[in-house]
Design a protein around this motif. Sequence first.
Motif, short mmCIF file in Angstrom:
data_model
loop_
_atom_site.label_atom_id
_atom_site.label_comp_id
_atom_site.label_asym_id
_atom_site.label_seq_id
_atom_site.Cartn_x
_atom_site.Cartn_y
_atom_site.Cartn_z
N SER A 62 47.24 39.04 46.88
CA SER A 62 48.30 39.75 46.18
C SER A 62 49.58 39.76 47.02
N SER A 87 43.24 42.70 47.82
CA SER A 87 44.03 43.91 48.06
C SER A 87 43.66 44.99 47.06
N LYS A 122 45.04 48.81 45.18
CA LYS A 122 46.14 49.15 44.27
C LYS A 122 47.05 50.24 44.81
N LYS A 125 56.33 44.27 40.72
CA LYS A 125 55.20 44.09 39.81
C LYS A 125 55.63 43.32 38.57
#
Length: 554
Positions: free
Chosen positions: A412, A476, A478, A492
Amino acid sequence: MAHKNTFILSVLSILGLSCQERQADHSIATTLDSVALSAITESTYSQYVNQLSSDEFLGRKPFTKGDTLAVQYIEKQFKELGLSPGNGESYFQEVPMVETTSTPTEKQLIFQGKEGSLSTTYLDDFVVGSRLLQSDIQVKDSELVFVGFGIVAPEFGWNDYEGIDVKGKTVVALVSDPGKYDKTLFKADTMTYYGRWTYKYEEAARQGASGILLIHDTDAASYGWNVVRTGWSGPQLNLVDNVEKGKTTAFEGWISSETANKIFALAKLPSDIRDKAKKKGFKPVNLAVTTSIHLKNDIRKSSSNNVIAKLEGTKRPDEVIIYTAHWDHLGIGEAINGDSIYNGAIDNAAGVAALFELAKAFKATQIKPERSIVFIALTSEEEGLLGSEYYTQHPIYPLQKTVANLNMDAFSAMGATEDVSIVGIGQTEIEDYVVRSAKKFGRTVHGENNPSSGGFYRSDHFNFVKVGVPGLFMGSGKNLLSQDSILNTQRKKALEGRYHTVDDEVTADWDFQGILADIRLFFDIGYTMSLEKSFPNFKAKSEFKTIGEARLKK
């Protein structure tokens, strides 16, 4: 960005010289090796990712010029990092495959019912191909049968093919498995292998069907129709061993959800037929609808390569810990806004670049690994995990001496997180190492956000698991460390929707700190294992525990 860098520096500032302590009868690295960890840097990592995902490598599709360029680049990096060849005197393991390009002779697929017909359009409504080594594939007037999920699972009391003979027919099946819709069935919202498209293709072949059409559903599949459109059209690769008659139907394909609804309406089935199929006791349904498929196959046999390097252990060099990341991506496809190169930066130049950083870290360790560390950049993951399947069927290092597989696929770029996720949590004892190592970095551990997507079966570690070697697929979490909600939202939004598109490139939106933190965690997990004598196994409730135990007894 400053507070994230401060966090990383504060962690590294308290790292001590690696030490070993006895717990039970094996040694455990209880502190972190600051010298090794400092060898993992953003400057070199970002260079590796940018280079490997650049247009120069043409999307890294096997059997193309991008294949040759990618494996040569990876070999060069392994050599420059001082790693030994991983396959005798060679850095390569040749993977013989066949490339089949299936083209429908007509762009319209007609479904004929008793009182009407339905015309559908190639790529927009359906995608279909064949793995058979035949230049001309014809299936005429094949009857359609709706087989629910297309699953035969005695251990769960489920048989979607019960009471029907589908030989010579085309089966239509839902994606995923019943547990996604009823938590009392299968493994609830944790998908089993029965939910994977690969299983459904395999089962249709075992049942003697002429063809199979899967009904796409974005939520159940966890990817949109665009992924089906680009991933299942054009040249398709398979291992030579997987294209024999009896192992595949004459054709395999997908239909959109809207197309499925129209077919069911043509068959005069109730509008809730899909919901009925999600309940125990569902019986397959003859649709009284037929279709004919005519495909032309362009067949080319060739080979791609896994790229393999190793760092030999000091005390037990015959025992190996294998780090993997697939180097391939989708190559050149449909042009979107003038861009036709599918660069695959996150998926998975990011993982291959991590192999290089890990090699740097292991070379820098103050106490050298006692077990050998093997690094494999795998081919053809995007085509169905083919490089890892070939390796596990033709292992260079004995499976009973393979401690674990630590697989890296699609990091990520959102930034550093307090937590870390394990895909398929509850499967292997590697998870205990993740928890222990994560604690050293002040991180917590949990399962993936969407277990119903079947992520545990969708990356290269799964082929190791299938032969009894515990595998880890980790990513990863959150809970971002950054408290800048505006920046986080912007990032995002910028990074979403890049999976399997031409937009999967390194951009200014990337925050490398989370990726680097995950690589450091991957390092410590493998380094801890490298100083031990024990072998992790599968958890008690894992369906792979028996095969894992059998492997160690060989």
